[in-house]
Design a protein around this motif. Structure first.
Motif, PDB file in Angstrom:
ATOM      1  N   UNK A   1       6.077  -9.708   5.384  1.00 49.75           N
ATOM      2  CA  UNK A   1       6.906 -11.191   4.723  1.00 49.75           C
ATOM      3  C   UNK A   1       6.896 -10.860   3.320  1.00 49.75           C
ATOM      4  N   UNK A   2       6.783  -9.342   2.831  1.00 49.30           N
ATOM      5  CA  UNK A   2       7.090  -9.200   1.340  1.00 49.30           C
ATOM      6  C   UNK A   2       8.289  -7.994   1.146  1.00 49.30           C
ATOM      7  N   UNK A   3       9.460  -8.368   1.273  1.00 47.72           N
ATOM      8  CA  UNK A   3      10.510  -7.259   1.392  1.00 47.72           C
ATOM      9  C   UNK A   3      10.547  -6.511  -0.076  1.00 47.72           C
ATOM     10  N   UNK A   4      10.201  -7.213  -1.064  1.00 47.48           N
ATOM     11  CA  UNK A   4      10.427  -6.711  -2.583  1.00 47.48           C
ATOM     12  C   UNK A   4       8.999  -6.363  -3.125  1.00 47.48           C
ATOM     13  N   UNK A   5       8.005  -6.104  -2.408  1.00 46.23           N
ATOM     14  CA  UNK A   5       6.777  -5.595  -2.981  1.00 46.23           C
ATOM     15  C   UNK A   5       6.366  -4.145  -3.109  1.00 46.23           C
ATOM     16  N   UNK A   6       6.134  -3.821  -4.240  1.00 48.31           N
ATOM     17  CA  UNK A   6       6.045  -2.383  -4.339  1.00 48.31           C
ATOM     18  C   UNK A   6       4.374  -2.204  -4.740  1.00 48.31           C
TER      19      UNK A   6
END
Length: 278
Positions: free
Chosen positions: A220-225
């Motif tokens: 659910x976190x497409x922009x998490x690094x």
């Protein structure tokens, strides 16, 4: 001591397990310390001692869980967890040896994220299976200012389990705050946690269920690094977790951080050339 770890019927079944008995023998042992020294003289030396130490640790944890939590472990489970941990450690250390051993001073300090990105540092302070652990999540912007976070007490049976819970609770917290689509960088100084999240084949056996839950949340976190950081770069989250465990944080610590957290954050900001004034 020898009866506790080696010669009682339950532990004997562990050392006589087919996956163990071919490389480790405890027959005729009178003093456990002499037995460990003798293992070093084995032709495989440190490799055998590494496996032995992992099994001894799992035996100790299983006995504590039996006494204090009334949780029984069978010998098969103890062996499988111990051997899986050894395998995971060897794979991780093998990858680590292939990386450069030189780390610059900059990578040892907290680095601000790009503008528009939130950097999240997490940490756990584990005491024991009886007292549990404290976890902390600290969110800062590109200027280094504290913008959000939480601390919490959790039930954990190991330090790694506490670190995984810190990660899982942080993802749940970010979802509740509506930040699932935001650009996020999450750092932890727990190398085993980061490696297992980035490389699922390195997941430690004993925490596999927790890591599975984390993997579901990560979708659910497409922009998490996710990245590993040195302990020095994680000092604010580390201090927050320990302060929570010692009941040194007030309920309004986010809006009015205590001086020991402010000092650490100001140090990070000045190191990176940021103004400490908004």
């Amino acid at each position: 001591m020898e009866h506790l770890f080696l010669s009682c019927p339950w532990t004997s079944s562990i050392w006589s397990h087919p996956l163990v008995r071919n490389s480790i023998s405890f027959r005729g042992v009178h003093r456990i310390e002499k037995w460990l020294l003798d293992l070093l003289d084995n032709k495989e030396g440190l490799l055998v001692l590494e496996t032995t130490a992992s099994i001894l640790w799992q035996i100790w944890k299983a006995r504590n869980n039996s006494v204090f939590r009334q949780q029984r472990s069978n010998s098969e489970q103890v062996v499988q967890v111990a051997l899986a941990n050894v395998q995971s450690d060897r794979r991780y250390n093998g990858k680590k040896q292939n990386q450069s051993s030189q780390i610059s001073a900059e990578t040892q300090r907290w680095q601000p994220p790009e503008k528009g990105v939130i950097k999240i540092n997490i940490d756990a302070s584990y005491l024991s299976a009886i007292t549990g652990a404290s976890v902390a999540c600290v969110c800062r912007n590109s200027s280094g200012f504290l913008i959000d976070g939480f601390t919490r007490t959790v039930n954990a049976s190991s330090a790694l389990q506490a670190e995984v819970l810190a990660f899982s609770l942080t993802l749940q917290f970010l979802l509740q705050q509506g930040k699932a689509k935001d650009r996020l960088v999450l750092e932890s100084d727990c190398a085993v946690l980061v490696e297992a999240l980035l490389h699922p084949d390195l997941t430690p056996w004993e925490s596999r269920a927790l890591f599975h839950d984390c993997a579901s949340l990560l979708l659910r976190f497409p922009n998490l690094q996710i990245q590993f950081c040195r302990r020095e770069a994680n000092s604010v989250a580390d201090r927050a977790a320990k302060a929570h465990g010692a009941s040194l944080l007030s309920s309004d610590w986010l809006s009015s951080p205590p001086s020991f957290l402010l000092d650490l954050m100001y140090s990070d900001m000045m190191w990176n050339g940021s103004s400490i004034f908004r």
